[in-house]
Design a protein around this motif. Sequence first.
Motif, PDB file in Angstrom:
ATOM      1  N   GLN A 227      37.122  19.123  10.742  1.00 24.52           N
ATOM      2  CA  GLN A 227      36.002  20.062  10.687  1.00 24.52           C
ATOM      3  C   GLN A 227      36.100  21.123  11.782  1.00 24.52           C
ATOM      4  OE1 GLN A 227      32.896  17.044  10.774  1.00 24.52           O
ATOM      5  NE2 GLN A 227      32.364  17.467   8.651  1.00 24.52           N
ATOM      6  N   ASP A 228      36.620  20.733  12.949  1.00 26.98           N
ATOM      7  CA  ASP A 228      36.720  21.668  14.071  1.00 26.98           C
ATOM      8  C   ASP A 228      37.918  22.600  13.969  1.00 26.98           C
ATOM      9  OD1 ASP A 228      34.447  20.595  15.184  1.00 26.98           O
ATOM     10  OD2 ASP A 228      35.522  19.295  16.602  1.00 26.98           O
ATOM     11  N   HIS A 229      39.039  22.089  13.457  1.00 29.30           N
ATOM     12  CA  HIS A 229      40.295  22.850  13.494  1.00 29.30           C
ATOM     13  C   HIS A 229      40.843  23.205  12.115  1.00 29.30           C
ATOM     14  CE1 HIS A 229      40.689  22.143  17.845  1.00 29.30           C
ATOM     15  NE2 HIS A 229      40.287  20.908  17.587  1.00 29.30           N
ATOM     16  N   GLY A 230      40.168  22.740  11.072  1.00 31.40           N
ATOM     17  CA  GLY A 230      40.710  22.941   9.739  1.00 31.40           C
ATOM     18  C   GLY A 230      41.770  21.896   9.447  1.00 31.40           C
ATOM     19  N   ILE A 231      42.038  21.717   8.188  1.00 31.29           N
ATOM     20  CA  ILE A 231      42.999  20.694   7.791  1.00 31.29           C
ATOM     21  C   ILE A 231      44.412  21.088   8.212  1.00 31.29           C
ATOM     22  CG2 ILE A 231      43.988  19.489   5.802  1.00 31.29           C
ATOM     23  CD1 ILE A 231      41.185  20.081   4.450  1.00 31.29           C
ATOM     24  N   ASP A 232      44.748  22.350   8.007  1.00 35.90           N
ATOM     25  CA  ASP A 232      46.100  22.789   8.358  1.00 35.90           C
ATOM     26  C   ASP A 232      46.306  22.858   9.864  1.00 35.90           C
ATOM     27  OD1 ASP A 232      46.807  23.086   5.664  1.00 35.90           O
ATOM     28  OD2 ASP A 232      45.907  25.077   5.578  1.00 35.90           O
ATOM     29  N   GLY A 233      45.237  23.186  10.614  1.00 37.22           N
ATOM     30  CA  GLY A 233      45.369  23.342  12.059  1.00 37.22           C
ATOM     31  C   GLY A 233      45.294  22.054  12.843  1.00 37.22           C
ATOM     32  N   ALA A 234      44.833  20.982  12.233  1.00 36.14           N
ATOM     33  CA  ALA A 234      44.682  19.705  12.929  1.00 36.14           C
ATOM     34  C   ALA A 234      46.046  19.073  13.206  1.00 36.14           C
ATOM     35  CB  ALA A 234      43.830  18.755  12.095  1.00 36.14           C
ATOM     36  N   THR A 235      46.145  18.363  14.317  1.00 36.21           N
ATOM     37  CA  THR A 235      47.376  17.650  14.656  1.00 36.21           C
ATOM     38  C   THR A 235      47.083  16.162  14.804  1.00 36.21           C
ATOM     39  OG1 THR A 235      47.091  17.809  17.065  1.00 36.21           O
ATOM     40  CG2 THR A 235      48.175  19.672  15.935  1.00 36.21           C
ATOM     41  N   MET A 236      48.107  15.366  14.681  1.00 32.88           N
ATOM     42  CA  MET A 236      47.960  13.923  14.859  1.00 32.88           C
ATOM     43  C   MET A 236      47.538  13.595  16.286  1.00 32.88           C
ATOM     44  SD  MET A 236      48.495  12.244  12.007  1.00 32.88           S
ATOM     45  CE  MET A 236      49.345  10.647  12.054  1.00 32.88           C
ATOM     46  N   GLU A 237      47.996  14.377  17.261  1.00 28.84           N
ATOM     47  CA  GLU A 237      47.611  14.140  18.659  1.00 28.84           C
ATOM     48  C   GLU A 237      46.114  14.360  18.841  1.00 28.84           C
ATOM     49  OE1 GLU A 237      50.214  15.933  17.654  1.00 28.84           O
ATOM     50  OE2 GLU A 237      51.817  14.573  18.316  1.00 28.84           O
ATOM     51  N   GLN A 238      45.563  15.415  18.213  1.00 30.10           N
ATOM     52  CA  GLN A 238      44.129  15.665  18.297  1.00 30.10           C
ATOM     53  C   GLN A 238      43.342  14.531  17.656  1.00 30.10           C
ATOM     54  OE1 GLN A 238      44.228  19.425  16.264  1.00 30.10           O
ATOM     55  NE2 GLN A 238      44.035  20.627  18.144  1.00 30.10           N
ATOM     56  N   ILE A 239      43.821  14.050  16.524  1.00 27.32           N
ATOM     57  CA  ILE A 239      43.147  12.944  15.836  1.00 27.32           C
ATOM     58  C   ILE A 239      43.161  11.698  16.701  1.00 27.32           C
ATOM     59  CG2 ILE A 239      43.277  11.382  13.847  1.00 27.32           C
ATOM     60  CD1 ILE A 239      44.387  13.808  12.250  1.00 27.32           C
ATOM     61  N   ALA A 240      44.309  11.390  17.308  1.00 28.92           N
ATOM     62  CA  ALA A 240      44.411  10.208  18.169  1.00 28.92           C
ATOM     63  C   ALA A 240      43.445  10.307  19.342  1.00 28.92           C
ATOM     64  CB  ALA A 240      45.850  10.051  18.672  1.00 28.92           C
ATOM     65  N   ASN A 241      43.386  11.473  19.979  1.00 25.04           N
ATOM     66  CA  ASN A 241      42.482  11.651  21.122  1.00 25.04           C
ATOM     67  C   ASN A 241      41.024  11.486  20.713  1.00 25.04           C
ATOM     68  OD1 ASN A 241      44.587  12.150  22.902  1.00 25.04           O
ATOM     69  ND2 ASN A 241      44.523  14.377  22.610  1.00 25.04           N
ATOM     70  N   GLU A 242      40.657  12.089  19.584  1.00 29.58           N
ATOM     71  CA  GLU A 242      39.269  12.020  19.130  1.00 29.58           C
ATOM     72  C   GLU A 242      38.870  10.585  18.777  1.00 29.58           C
ATOM     73  OE1 GLU A 242      35.504  13.418  18.315  1.00 29.58           O
ATOM     74  OE2 GLU A 242      37.174  14.581  19.153  1.00 29.58           O
ATOM     75  N   ALA A 243      39.796   9.836  18.210  1.00 29.58           N
ATOM     76  CA  ALA A 243      39.511   8.463  17.789  1.00 29.58           C
ATOM     77  C   ALA A 243      39.627   7.464  18.928  1.00 29.58           C
ATOM     78  CB  ALA A 243      40.456   8.066  16.654  1.00 29.58           C
ATOM     79  N   GLY A 244      40.192   7.893  20.064  1.00 28.82           N
ATOM     80  CA  GLY A 244      40.353   6.997  21.204  1.00 28.82           C
ATOM     81  C   GLY A 244      41.534   6.052  21.069  1.00 28.82           C
ATOM     82  N   PHE A 245      42.565   6.507  20.365  1.00 25.82           N
ATOM     83  CA  PHE A 245      43.767   5.697  20.182  1.00 25.82           C
ATOM     84  C   PHE A 245      44.965   6.425  20.782  1.00 25.82           C
ATOM     85  CE2 PHE A 245      41.044   3.866  17.035  1.00 25.82           C
ATOM     86  CZ  PHE A 245      41.473   2.563  16.871  1.00 25.82           C
ATOM     87  N   GLY A 246      45.984   5.672  21.120  1.00 21.83           N
ATOM     88  CA  GLY A 246      47.246   6.291  21.481  1.00 21.83           C
ATOM     89  C   GLY A 246      47.917   6.823  20.232  1.00 21.83           C
ATOM     90  N   THR A 247      48.776   7.823  20.400  1.00 18.06           N
ATOM     91  CA  THR A 247      49.434   8.418  19.238  1.00 18.06           C
ATOM     92  C   THR A 247      50.277   7.392  18.490  1.00 18.06           C
ATOM     93  OG1 THR A 247      49.528  10.515  20.428  1.00 18.06           O
ATOM     94  CG2 THR A 247      50.894  10.321  18.481  1.00 18.06           C
ATOM     95  N   ALA A 248      50.928   6.484  19.230  1.00 18.07           N
ATOM     96  CA  ALA A 248      51.752   5.460  18.583  1.00 18.07           C
ATOM     97  C   ALA A 248      50.905   4.553  17.695  1.00 18.07           C
ATOM     98  CB  ALA A 248      52.482   4.634  19.638  1.00 18.07           C
ATOM     99  N   SER A 249      49.704   4.206  18.180  1.00 20.72           N
ATOM    100  CA  SER A 249      48.804   3.367  17.375  1.00 20.72           C
ATOM    101  C   SER A 249      48.369   4.102  16.113  1.00 20.72           C
ATOM    102  CB  SER A 249      47.567   2.975  18.193  1.00 20.72           C
ATOM    103  OG  SER A 249      47.926   2.174  19.288  1.00 20.72           O
ATOM    104  N   LEU A 250      48.095   5.401  16.264  1.00 23.84           N
ATOM    105  CA  LEU A 250      47.692   6.195  15.100  1.00 23.84           C
ATOM    106  C   LEU A 250      48.787   6.183  14.041  1.00 23.84           C
ATOM    107  CD1 LEU A 250      45.823   8.195  13.656  1.00 23.84           C
ATOM    108  CD2 LEU A 250      46.888  10.022  14.980  1.00 23.84           C
ATOM    109  N   TYR A 251      50.023   6.399  14.461  1.00 24.01           N
ATOM    110  CA  TYR A 251      51.134   6.423  13.508  1.00 24.01           C
ATOM    111  C   TYR A 251      51.348   5.059  12.848  1.00 24.01           C
ATOM    112  CZ  TYR A 251      52.667  11.159  14.618  1.00 24.01           C
ATOM    113  OH  TYR A 251      52.744  12.528  14.744  1.00 24.01           O
ATOM    114  N   TYR A 252      50.946   3.990  13.533  1.00 24.28           N
ATOM    115  CA  TYR A 252      51.063   2.648  12.944  1.00 24.28           C
ATOM    116  C   TYR A 252      50.150   2.526  11.722  1.00 24.28           C
ATOM    117  CZ  TYR A 252      50.467  -2.398  12.378  1.00 24.28           C
ATOM    118  OH  TYR A 252      50.393  -3.670  11.859  1.00 24.28           O
TER     119      TYR A 252
END
Length: 199
Positions: A26-51
């Motif tokens: 919602q903040d960055h758009g679907i195309d502009g969003a990154t996995m790192e931003q998602i991990a930070n927002e969710a409170g997970f490490g990037t490796a956990s997110l990719y799992y």
Amino acid sequence: MDRQRKADEREARKHLIMDGALSVFQDHGIDGATMEQIANEAGFGTASLYYYFPKKEDVFSAIILKGWAQLWESCQSTIDSDHSPKEKFLNILNIIANHILQERNLYSFLFTAPQHSIHFESEPWKEYQGKLYGTLQKLLDEGITIGEFPKIDSHLLFKAIGGSFHGILLMGDEQKSLTREDIEDLFSRLLSTTGSPHA
């Protein structure tokens, strides 16, 4: 028991990630969003997110699937009931409207997300979306056939209903629920705008 607990924890983590991703989209758009931003927002490490979600597309797909599956499953007992087509139709609209109001961010994303460049290998949510839309269309047609609804273009009315649900999303934040009477009034007003008498 331990296996069930682990499965429940896994699902809880996935839902936390989806909630975080929803905010990022919602903040960055679907195309502009990154996995790192998602991990930070969710409170997970990037490796956990990719799992849990190997690609951004997988998170996006899971959010949409959650929304449409939730709508379909919540309507099934009404669909299977012995009520008339009109009663089923209006009760289903009431269920959908209240899901929208209770999870405004999720359904705003589902219904109003801008065009994006993501291409999916599969679109599992379309099964639920198609069943729900198909059921509503069938109930409209059945209601028209037996005289519960006026003889109008059901496809046109269906589009008008979709527009009204977009309008529900724009209601003030204080609006938390709609009654069955509210839905019937909304539907009657839609019928009048199509140039048909009230049902």
